[in-house]
Design a protein around this motif. Structure first.
Motif, PDB file in Angstrom:
ATOM      1  N   HIS A 140      -4.659   1.718  -4.054  1.00 39.74           N
ATOM      2  CA  HIS A 140      -4.629   0.345  -3.549  1.00 39.74           C
ATOM      3  C   HIS A 140      -5.017  -0.645  -4.646  1.00 39.74           C
ATOM      4  O   HIS A 140      -4.363  -1.689  -4.814  1.00 39.74           O
ATOM      5  CB  HIS A 140      -5.572   0.193  -2.359  1.00 39.74           C
ATOM      6  CG  HIS A 140      -5.620  -1.186  -1.799  1.00 39.74           C
ATOM      7  ND1 HIS A 140      -4.713  -1.651  -0.873  1.00 39.74           N
ATOM      8  CD2 HIS A 140      -6.446  -2.230  -2.062  1.00 39.74           C
ATOM      9  CE1 HIS A 140      -4.987  -2.920  -0.578  1.00 39.74           C
ATOM     10  NE2 HIS A 140      -6.038  -3.289  -1.289  1.00 39.74           N
TER      11      HIS A 140
ATOM     12  N   SER B 155      -3.517   9.985  -7.818  1.00 39.82           N
ATOM     13  CA  SER B 155      -2.741   9.374  -6.737  1.00 39.82           C
ATOM     14  C   SER B 155      -3.222   9.827  -5.364  1.00 39.82           C
ATOM     15  O   SER B 155      -2.777   9.291  -4.349  1.00 39.82           O
ATOM     16  CB  SER B 155      -1.259   9.719  -6.896  1.00 39.82           C
ATOM     17  OG  SER B 155      -1.055  11.122  -6.767  1.00 39.82           O
ATOM     18  N   LYS B 156      -4.133  10.789  -5.327  1.00 38.00           N
ATOM     19  CA  LYS B 156      -4.683  11.246  -4.049  1.00 38.00           C
ATOM     20  C   LYS B 156      -5.864  10.375  -3.598  1.00 38.00           C
ATOM     21  O   LYS B 156      -6.333  10.506  -2.465  1.00 38.00           O
ATOM     22  CB  LYS B 156      -5.114  12.709  -4.144  1.00 38.00           C
ATOM     23  CG  LYS B 156      -3.959  13.670  -4.430  1.00 38.00           C
ATOM     24  CD  LYS B 156      -4.423  15.113  -4.346  1.00 38.00           C
ATOM     25  CE  LYS B 156      -3.347  16.124  -4.712  1.00 38.00           C
ATOM     26  NZ  LYS B 156      -1.975  15.711  -4.534  1.00 38.00           N
ATOM     27  N   ASN B 157      -6.327   9.507  -4.480  1.00 37.57           N
ATOM     28  CA  ASN B 157      -7.449   8.623  -4.172  1.00 37.57           C
ATOM     29  C   ASN B 157      -6.898   7.288  -3.661  1.00 37.57           C
ATOM     30  O   ASN B 157      -6.507   6.418  -4.439  1.00 37.57           O
ATOM     31  CB  ASN B 157      -8.304   8.402  -5.416  1.00 37.57           C
ATOM     32  CG  ASN B 157      -9.548   7.578  -5.133  1.00 37.57           C
ATOM     33  OD1 ASN B 157      -9.703   6.997  -4.061  1.00 37.57           O
ATOM     34  ND2 ASN B 157     -10.434   7.507  -6.115  1.00 37.57           N
ATOM     35  N   ASP B 158      -6.843   7.122  -2.327  1.00 36.64           N
ATOM     36  CA  ASP B 158      -6.213   5.936  -1.737  1.00 36.64           C
ATOM     37  C   ASP B 158      -6.830   4.617  -2.205  1.00 36.64           C
ATOM     38  O   ASP B 158      -6.088   3.657  -2.481  1.00 36.64           O
ATOM     39  CB  ASP B 158      -6.245   6.025  -0.206  1.00 36.64           C
ATOM     40  CG  ASP B 158      -5.259   7.044   0.338  1.00 36.64           C
ATOM     41  OD1 ASP B 158      -4.318   7.415  -0.400  1.00 36.64           O
ATOM     42  OD2 ASP B 158      -5.410   7.468   1.499  1.00 36.64           O
TER      43      ASP B 158
ATOM     44  N   LYS C  69       1.970   5.498  -7.366  1.00 38.44           N
ATOM     45  CA  LYS C  69       1.461   6.863  -7.461  1.00 38.44           C
ATOM     46  C   LYS C  69       2.121   7.610  -8.621  1.00 38.44           C
ATOM     47  O   LYS C  69       1.457   8.372  -9.338  1.00 38.44           O
ATOM     48  CB  LYS C  69       1.702   7.601  -6.147  1.00 38.44           C
ATOM     49  CG  LYS C  69       0.871   7.071  -4.989  1.00 38.44           C
ATOM     50  CD  LYS C  69       1.153   7.841  -3.706  1.00 38.44           C
ATOM     51  CE  LYS C  69       0.306   7.314  -2.558  1.00 38.44           C
ATOM     52  NZ  LYS C  69       0.546   8.064  -1.294  1.00 38.44           N
TER      53      LYS C  69
ATOM     54  N   GLU D  49       0.824  -1.197   0.000  1.00 40.77           N
ATOM     55  CA  GLU D  49       0.000   0.000   0.000  1.00 40.77           C
ATOM     56  C   GLU D  49       0.865   1.256   0.000  1.00 40.77           C
ATOM     57  O   GLU D  49       2.030   1.219   0.385  1.00 40.77           O
ATOM     58  CB  GLU D  49      -0.896  -0.006   1.243  1.00 40.77           C
ATOM     59  CG  GLU D  49      -1.928  -1.124   1.261  1.00 40.77           C
ATOM     60  CD  GLU D  49      -2.774  -1.093   2.513  1.00 40.77           C
ATOM     61  OE1 GLU D  49      -2.249  -0.681   3.565  1.00 40.77           O
ATOM     62  OE2 GLU D  49      -3.954  -1.474   2.424  1.00 40.77           O
ATOM     63  N   HIS D  50       0.268   2.359  -0.434  1.00 41.28           N
ATOM     64  CA  HIS D  50       0.934   3.675  -0.410  1.00 41.28           C
ATOM     65  C   HIS D  50       2.263   3.646  -1.167  1.00 41.28           C
ATOM     66  O   HIS D  50       3.251   4.259  -0.736  1.00 41.28           O
ATOM     67  CB  HIS D  50       1.170   4.140   1.034  1.00 41.28           C
ATOM     68  CG  HIS D  50      -0.029   4.009   1.923  1.00 41.28           C
ATOM     69  ND1 HIS D  50      -1.263   4.531   1.600  1.00 41.28           N
ATOM     70  CD2 HIS D  50      -0.188   3.409   3.131  1.00 41.28           C
ATOM     71  CE1 HIS D  50      -2.120   4.273   2.564  1.00 41.28           C
ATOM     72  NE2 HIS D  50      -1.502   3.591   3.501  1.00 41.28           N
TER      73      HIS D  50
END
Length: 215
Positions: free
Chosen positions: A167, A160-163, A126, A120-121
């Motif tokens: 994911h 990339s701001k939409n988690d 991203k 994740e992350h």
């Protein structure tokens, strides 16, 4: 109170490696991750293990991970010296060098499991979503673009701001990498068809340390 954790100074032997099935190796890694999450990791005498492994290695699996510093692969699976081959590249992407390394690990050295471990992350994910271009990173991120394009259901926000979107792309990127291993390495594909290895994907949760398998 004395430390009650399991202690070991041993490394995996050729005979022990040969006796394991791919399914057993996967189970060992899952169990090791359970110990890692619980904080019940094995205490190892690394000096003794270094000496014991000096003349040869018989790892039970090979893990392809991202370069992210927050994922200590051996620790995540409660493994020590001589237990795993570990390859790292941003975005856990597949290329010829990675495939050659996996082929060495399995066909030459007897590893029973190929595990592609995303997380994740992920900064590379991203970057691919945002179409970042910078030097050699541009070519690397292009390997992730097919995973970005394959994820549906996020028409409102594919940034990339939409988690949740990030994911989903991370999981899809693992699937893409697993499929590329099979498609681009006849050596590994044949070993899997013969039941000598298993090729799997997984995702690492940053907040918990839990590894979840991806079919």
């Amino acid at each position: 109170m004395p430390d009650q954790r399991t202690r070991t100074d041993r490394v995996l032997t050729k005979e022990e490696q040969e006796s394991l099935t791919p399914k057993q190796v996967l189970t060992l890694l899952v169990d090791g991750n359970t110990r890692f999450v619980a904080g019940d990791i094995t205490h190892r005498d690394h000096q003794a293990q270094v000496r014991a492994a000096a003349q040869g290695q018989w790892p039970k699996g090979v893990v392809l991970s991202c370069v992210d510093s927050r994922i200590p692969v051996e620790d995540v699976f409660d493994c020590g010296i001589g237990d795993l081959f570990v390859a790292r590249v941003a975005g856990n992407i597949i290329n010829q060098d990675i495939l050659g390394s996996m082929e060495f690990a399995c066909a030459v050295s007897g590893a029973k499991l190929v595990l592609v471990l995303g997380h994740e992350h992920c900064g590379a994910i991203k970057g691919a979503i945002d179409r970042v271009e910078m030097g050699n990173l541009t070519a690397l991120l292009s390997h992730i673009h097919p995973a970005v394009a394959a994820v549906t259901g996020f028409d409102d926000d594919r940034s990339s701001k939409n988690d949740p979107f990030v994911h989903s792309v991370a999981e899809q990127n693992v699937r893409v990498s697993v499929q590329r291993v099979r498609d681009e390495s006849p050596v590994l594909r044949d070993l899997e068809a013969a039941g000598r290895i298993q090729i799997m994907g997984a995702i690492y949760a940053m907040e918990t340390g839990v590894v979840s398998l991806i079919a």
